[in-house]
Structure formats: structure tokens, C-alpha cells
Design a protein around this motif. Structure first.
Motif, short mmCIF file in Angstrom:
data_model
loop_
_atom_site.label_atom_id
_atom_site.label_comp_id
_atom_site.label_asym_id
_atom_site.label_seq_id
_atom_site.Cartn_x
_atom_site.Cartn_y
_atom_site.Cartn_z
N THR A 68 1.21 -1.18 -0.11
CA THR A 68 0.16 -0.34 -0.07
C THR A 68 1.19 1.26 -0.11
OG1 THR A 68 -0.49 0.10 2.40
CG2 THR A 68 -2.01 -1.00 1.16
N SER A 93 -4.25 -1.97 -1.47
CA SER A 93 -5.06 -1.63 -1.40
C SER A 93 -5.78 -0.51 -2.31
CB SER A 93 -5.27 0.02 -0.23
OG SER A 93 -3.81 0.64 -0.95
N SER A 94 -7.03 -0.38 -2.23
CA SER A 94 -7.92 -0.35 -3.58
C SER A 94 -7.79 1.49 -3.44
CB SER A 94 -8.74 -1.01 -3.71
OG SER A 94 -10.04 -0.14 -2.76
N ASP A 97 -9.67 2.83 -0.77
CA ASP A 97 -9.57 2.88 0.96
C ASP A 97 -9.60 1.43 0.92
OD1 ASP A 97 -7.54 5.31 0.37
OD2 ASP A 97 -9.87 6.49 1.45
N LYS A 98 -9.79 0.30 0.95
CA LYS A 98 -9.74 -0.87 1.71
C LYS A 98 -9.22 -1.72 0.98
CE LYS A 98 -14.35 -0.31 1.61
NZ LYS A 98 -15.68 -1.14 1.65
N ARG A 100 -7.09 -5.53 0.95
CA ARG A 100 -7.37 -6.99 0.75
C ARG A 100 -5.30 -7.57 0.81
NH1 ARG A 100 -7.07 -4.77 -3.48
NH2 ARG A 100 -6.14 -4.96 -5.12
N GLN A 115 -10.57 -11.28 1.22
CA GLN A 115 -11.86 -9.94 1.94
C GLN A 115 -11.47 -8.60 1.60
OE1 GLN A 115 -14.76 -10.46 5.06
NE2 GLN A 115 -12.90 -10.49 6.37
N SER A 116 -12.58 -8.21 1.26
CA SER A 116 -11.69 -6.38 1.40
C SER A 116 -12.14 -6.24 2.56
CB SER A 116 -13.03 -6.16 0.76
OG SER A 116 -12.35 -5.88 -0.69
N TYR A 117 -11.02 -5.41 3.39
CA TYR A 117 -10.82 -4.59 5.10
C TYR A 117 -10.75 -3.54 4.67
CZ TYR A 117 -9.52 -9.65 5.98
OH TYR A 117 -9.54 -11.36 6.43
N LEU A 118 -11.40 -2.94 5.90
CA LEU A 118 -11.76 -1.23 6.06
C LEU A 118 -10.37 -0.99 6.63
CD1 LEU A 118 -15.75 -0.64 7.94
CD2 LEU A 118 -14.58 -0.54 5.20
N THR A 119 -9.85 -1.50 7.22
CA THR A 119 -7.97 -1.09 8.02
C THR A 119 -7.07 -2.06 7.23
OG1 THR A 119 -8.64 -2.36 9.88
CG2 THR A 119 -9.86 0.35 9.01
N ARG A 120 -5.68 -1.74 7.28
CA ARG A 120 -4.59 -2.40 6.75
C ARG A 120 -4.50 -3.01 8.18
NH1 ARG A 120 -0.86 0.76 4.30
NH2 ARG A 120 -1.43 2.52 5.62
#
Length: 147
Positions: A68, A93-94, A97-98, A100, A115-120
Motif C-alpha cells: 500500500t 489497497s484499492s 481505501d479498502k 486486501r 475479502q476487503s477490509y476497512l483497515t490495514r
């Protein structure tokens, strides 16, 4: 209530499934039943089983690389053919701001994605869960019951 120390605790599970396109995939579920990683599609069940074996082997020893950046972009990655590297979890990161991760085997092939996560930090917890659950996870073939 906690189980006595002599009882075996729950373990992760790899579930082999057949998708709508007739391809084989697997999910790695943690002890809490949450899916923590999924595979790419495979043409045969045997290939999916080999993918599971690869995760069991590579996940515990894989290093973690954080790809990221402030802009959320990946650096240019080069993996020369025939060069063996250490297995690695790549945190990405996408633009939304997600976060994976991908687990890559020593040959550079992606063998699982998250899956996608909200935080690192949540993605890092997911990696730790794969490292913990994958090696001892039992394999359940869901394609046997599929009609």
C-alpha cells in the motif's frame, strides 16, 4: 463456558465448492465460521486439492509485504519465470481505501485472496488467521453433495 483443556478446540476448514461455471474453488473458514481466504478457479477438483496443500505449506512461513502507498497504488512487480522466491502475503489497497491480501507461493502464483477490509490492521489480522488456521484445517468436499 470454556471447554476443558483436554477437549480439542475447533479448527479451520477448507471447503471445496463447484461454482456456477462448473469450476472448482475453495474457501478457508476460520474457527468462527468466517471466510478468511478464497481460491482462484480450478478446472479439476484435484487441482483445487493441490491448491489447498500449497496454502497449508506456504501460509505458515510466508512473509508479509505491504504494497500500500499513500496513493493506494501497487509498485511495479516483477517475477521472472523460473525464479523461486519466498512465499508472501501481499497487502494491497484499492482506490476506495479498502485493503486486501493475496497469498503467493514461492513460484509467484496467487493461491488465495482475502475479502476487503476497512483497515490495514484488519487485513493483517486476516493474514494471522490464515497462518493459524490453514496448516491444520480439515478439508470438506462440498461438491459431493451438489446435484
Amino acid at each position: 463456558m470454556r471447554p476443558p483443556a483436554t477437549e480439542k478446540t475447533a479448527e479451520g476448514v477448507f471447503e471445496i465448492i463447484c461454482d456456477a461455471a462448473g469450476k472448482f474453488r475453495f474457501h478457508l473458514k476460520a474457527t468462527n465460521g468466517q471466510i478468511i481466504a478464497v481460491s482462484q478457479s480450478y478446472g479439476t477438483k484435484e487441482s483445487a486439492i493441490k491448491g489447498i496443500a500449497s496454502i497449508k505449506k506456504n501460509a505458515p512461513v510466508a512473509k508479509i509485504a505491504d504494497f500500500t502507498t499513500v496513493e493506494g497504488a501497487l509498485p511495479e512487480l516483477r517475477h521472472e519465470g523460473g525464479i523461486v522466491q519466498d512465499p508472501v502475503f501481499e497487502i494491497q489497497s484499492s482506490t476506495a481505501d479498502k485493503f486486501r491480501f493475496h497469498l503467493k507461493a514461492a513460484n509467484g502464483q496467487i493461491i488465495a485472496v482475502s475479502q476487503s477490509y476497512l483497515t490495514r490492521q484488519s487485513a493483517e489480522k486476516g493474514i494471522m488467521s490464515v497462518k493459524k488456521n490453514a496448516p491444520m484445517a480439515k478439508v470438506v468436499d462440498q461438491t459431493i453433495t451438489a446435484t
